[in-house]
Design a protein around this motif. Structure first.
Motif, PDB file in Angstrom:
ATOM      1  N   VAL A  98      -5.466   8.854   0.233  1.00 32.53           N
ATOM      2  CA  VAL A  98      -5.880   8.492   1.806  1.00 32.53           C
ATOM      3  C   VAL A  98      -5.032   7.237   1.921  1.00 32.53           C
ATOM      4  CG1 VAL A  98      -7.638   7.873   3.294  1.00 32.53           C
ATOM      5  CG2 VAL A  98      -8.232   9.762   1.755  1.00 32.53           C
ATOM      6  N   ALA A  99      -4.421   7.183   3.052  1.00 28.88           N
ATOM      7  CA  ALA A  99      -3.714   6.028   3.667  1.00 28.88           C
ATOM      8  C   ALA A  99      -4.667   5.214   4.666  1.00 28.88           C
ATOM      9  CB  ALA A  99      -2.498   6.276   3.916  1.00 28.88           C
ATOM     10  N   PRO A 100      -4.465   3.908   4.882  1.00 29.25           N
ATOM     11  CA  PRO A 100      -5.430   3.461   5.905  1.00 29.25           C
ATOM     12  C   PRO A 100      -4.837   3.726   7.137  1.00 29.25           C
ATOM     13  CG  PRO A 100      -3.997   1.886   4.686  1.00 29.25           C
ATOM     14  CD  PRO A 100      -3.911   3.016   3.895  1.00 29.25           C
ATOM     15  N   THR A 101      -3.544   3.980   7.288  1.00 23.04           N
ATOM     16  CA  THR A 101      -3.006   4.593   8.904  1.00 23.04           C
ATOM     17  C   THR A 101      -1.914   5.572   8.551  1.00 23.04           C
ATOM     18  OG1 THR A 101      -1.065   2.910   8.674  1.00 23.04           O
ATOM     19  CG2 THR A 101      -3.263   1.959   9.422  1.00 23.04           C
ATOM     20  N   GLY A 116      -8.469   6.798   8.080  1.00 24.97           N
ATOM     21  CA  GLY A 116      -6.953   6.743   8.031  1.00 24.97           C
ATOM     22  C   GLY A 116      -6.366   8.066   7.961  1.00 24.97           C
ATOM     23  N   THR A 117      -5.481   8.277   6.933  1.00 25.60           N
ATOM     24  CA  THR A 117      -4.744   9.692   7.062  1.00 25.60           C
ATOM     25  C   THR A 117      -4.775  10.242   5.828  1.00 25.60           C
ATOM     26  OG1 THR A 117      -3.283   8.997   8.989  1.00 25.60           O
ATOM     27  CG2 THR A 117      -2.284  10.556   7.496  1.00 25.60           C
ATOM     28  N   ARG A 118      -5.046  11.214   5.424  1.00 23.21           N
ATOM     29  CA  ARG A 118      -5.000  12.183   4.300  1.00 23.21           C
ATOM     30  C   ARG A 118      -3.626  12.709   4.035  1.00 23.21           C
ATOM     31  NH1 ARG A 118      -9.411  15.051   4.294  1.00 23.21           N
ATOM     32  NH2 ARG A 118     -10.322  13.601   2.746  1.00 23.21           N
ATOM     33  N   ILE A 119      -2.947  12.255   3.020  1.00 20.72           N
ATOM     34  CA  ILE A 119      -1.619  12.837   2.589  1.00 20.72           C
ATOM     35  C   ILE A 119      -2.317  14.058   1.442  1.00 20.72           C
ATOM     36  CG2 ILE A 119       0.541  12.482   1.153  1.00 20.72           C
ATOM     37  CD1 ILE A 119      -0.210   9.490   1.452  1.00 20.72           C
ATOM     38  N   VAL A 120      -1.991  15.219   1.963  1.00 18.16           N
ATOM     39  CA  VAL A 120      -2.516  16.517   1.156  1.00 18.16           C
ATOM     40  C   VAL A 120      -1.199  16.799   0.420  1.00 18.16           C
ATOM     41  CG1 VAL A 120      -3.090  18.799   1.456  1.00 18.16           C
ATOM     42  CG2 VAL A 120      -4.137  17.329   3.021  1.00 18.16           C
ATOM     43  N   LEU A 121      -1.259  17.059  -0.863  1.00 20.89           N
ATOM     44  CA  LEU A 121      -0.203  17.256  -1.772  1.00 20.89           C
ATOM     45  C   LEU A 121      -0.374  18.516  -2.528  1.00 20.89           C
ATOM     46  CD1 LEU A 121      -0.338  13.827  -3.871  1.00 20.89           C
ATOM     47  CD2 LEU A 121       1.364  14.491  -1.871  1.00 20.89           C
ATOM     48  N   VAL A 122       0.975  19.500  -2.509  1.00 23.71           N
ATOM     49  CA  VAL A 122       0.902  20.796  -3.200  1.00 23.71           C
ATOM     50  C   VAL A 122       2.246  20.644  -4.176  1.00 23.71           C
ATOM     51  CG1 VAL A 122       0.734  23.130  -2.842  1.00 23.71           C
ATOM     52  CG2 VAL A 122      -0.215  21.849  -1.046  1.00 23.71           C
ATOM     53  N   VAL A 130       1.508   4.096   7.502  1.00 24.07           N
ATOM     54  CA  VAL A 130       1.515   3.723   5.972  1.00 24.07           C
ATOM     55  C   VAL A 130       1.796   5.039   5.113  1.00 24.07           C
ATOM     56  CG1 VAL A 130       0.036   2.863   4.031  1.00 24.07           C
ATOM     57  CG2 VAL A 130       0.198   1.670   6.017  1.00 24.07           C
ATOM     58  N   ALA A 131       1.067   6.427   5.648  1.00 28.00           N
ATOM     59  CA  ALA A 131       0.881   7.440   4.966  1.00 28.00           C
ATOM     60  C   ALA A 131       2.308   7.944   5.012  1.00 28.00           C
ATOM     61  CB  ALA A 131       0.132   8.548   5.513  1.00 28.00           C
ATOM     62  N   ARG A 132       3.037   8.027   6.242  1.00 28.27           N
ATOM     63  CA  ARG A 132       4.377   8.481   6.294  1.00 28.27           C
ATOM     64  C   ARG A 132       5.534   7.619   5.748  1.00 28.27           C
ATOM     65  NH1 ARG A 132       6.377  12.030   9.316  1.00 28.27           N
ATOM     66  NH2 ARG A 132       4.757  12.688  10.591  1.00 28.27           N
ATOM     67  N   GLN A 133       5.266   6.341   5.615  1.00 24.12           N
ATOM     68  CA  GLN A 133       6.395   5.478   4.890  1.00 24.12           C
ATOM     69  C   GLN A 133       6.038   5.880   3.480  1.00 24.12           C
ATOM     70  OE1 GLN A 133       5.224   1.269   5.324  1.00 24.12           O
ATOM     71  NE2 GLN A 133       6.991   0.662   4.289  1.00 24.12           N
ATOM     72  N   ALA A 134       4.897   6.085   2.945  1.00 23.43           N
ATOM     73  CA  ALA A 134       4.896   6.260   1.421  1.00 23.43           C
ATOM     74  C   ALA A 134       5.444   7.737   1.242  1.00 23.43           C
ATOM     75  CB  ALA A 134       3.171   6.511   1.001  1.00 23.43           C
ATOM     76  N   ALA A 135       5.303   8.794   1.973  1.00 27.58           N
ATOM     77  CA  ALA A 135       5.918   9.917   1.764  1.00 27.58           C
ATOM     78  C   ALA A 135       7.351   9.845   1.898  1.00 27.58           C
ATOM     79  CB  ALA A 135       5.377  11.022   3.006  1.00 27.58           C
ATOM     80  N   THR A 181       0.947  -1.222  -0.044  1.00 27.27           N
ATOM     81  CA  THR A 181      -0.078  -0.054   0.049  1.00 27.27           C
ATOM     82  C   THR A 181       1.100   1.213  -0.126  1.00 27.27           C
ATOM     83  OG1 THR A 181      -1.772  -1.104   1.135  1.00 27.27           O
ATOM     84  CG2 THR A 181      -1.668   1.121   1.113  1.00 27.27           C
ATOM     85  N   ALA A 182       1.874   1.043   0.818  1.00 32.04           N
ATOM     86  CA  ALA A 182       2.829   2.600   0.860  1.00 32.04           C
ATOM     87  C   ALA A 182       3.632   2.548  -0.423  1.00 32.04           C
ATOM     88  CB  ALA A 182       3.802   2.256   2.055  1.00 32.04           C
ATOM     89  N   ALA A 183       3.813   1.394  -1.070  1.00 33.42           N
ATOM     90  CA  ALA A 183       4.665   1.558  -2.528  1.00 33.42           C
ATOM     91  C   ALA A 183       3.708   2.251  -3.537  1.00 33.42           C
ATOM     92  CB  ALA A 183       5.228   0.230  -2.711  1.00 33.42           C
ATOM     93  N   LYS A 184       2.483   1.680  -3.469  1.00 33.61           N
ATOM     94  CA  LYS A 184       1.505   2.237  -4.510  1.00 33.61           C
ATOM     95  C   LYS A 184       1.206   3.743  -4.162  1.00 33.61           C
ATOM     96  CE  LYS A 184      -3.152   1.663  -5.906  1.00 33.61           C
ATOM     97  NZ  LYS A 184      -4.595   0.785  -5.699  1.00 33.61           N
ATOM     98  N   LEU A 185       1.157   4.159  -3.069  1.00 33.85           N
ATOM     99  CA  LEU A 185       1.020   5.581  -2.645  1.00 33.85           C
ATOM    100  C   LEU A 185       2.040   6.281  -2.931  1.00 33.85           C
ATOM    101  CD1 LEU A 185      -1.034   5.147   0.928  1.00 33.85           C
ATOM    102  CD2 LEU A 185      -1.966   6.100  -1.282  1.00 33.85           C
ATOM    103  N   ALA A 186       3.305   5.753  -2.551  1.00 35.26           N
ATOM    104  CA  ALA A 186       4.597   6.589  -3.065  1.00 35.26           C
ATOM    105  C   ALA A 186       4.670   6.670  -4.440  1.00 35.26           C
ATOM    106  CB  ALA A 186       5.812   5.830  -2.602  1.00 35.26           C
TER     107      ALA A 186
END
Length: 103
Positions: free
Chosen positions: A54-57, A38-44, A60-65, A9-14
């Protein structure tokens, strides 16, 4: 097995973060907890474009970032928010929500 799913999931989000950054000349982000969803990854983007994922946790969001090399801000403060460019659609939509509309 759960760790493998989280890593995928983190790899897909990344990958999605990377595609957004490429399209917008780079990107920065902020993680926002949205409850059980979960956690929203806001991108600018550097061009002012914006979006979110949106990441499930939060983990996972931090790992993807981190995998995407995304610079994270602790808050969506004035300086960071000032980078966002909005157009007529967003202004109309925001005004409609304020006035009880939304369509």
């Amino acid at each position: 097995m759960a760790d493998t799913k989280q890593e995928r999931t983190a790899a897909k989000l990344a990958k999605q973060i990377g595609a957004f950054a490429k399209e917008h000349g780079g990107a920065e982000g902020q993680l926002a907890y949205i409850g059980q969803m979960g956690t929203r990854i806001v991108l600018v983007g550097e061009d002012g474009g914006w979006g979110d994922l949106v990441a499930p946790t939060h983990a996972v969001a931090r790992q993807a970032a981190e995998k995407a090399g995304l610079t994270l801000h602790e808050e969506f403060d004035g300086d960071f928010a000032a980078k966002v460019k909005t157009g007529p659609y967003e202004w109309k939509r925001m005004a409609g929500l304020q006035l009880g509309g939304g369509k």
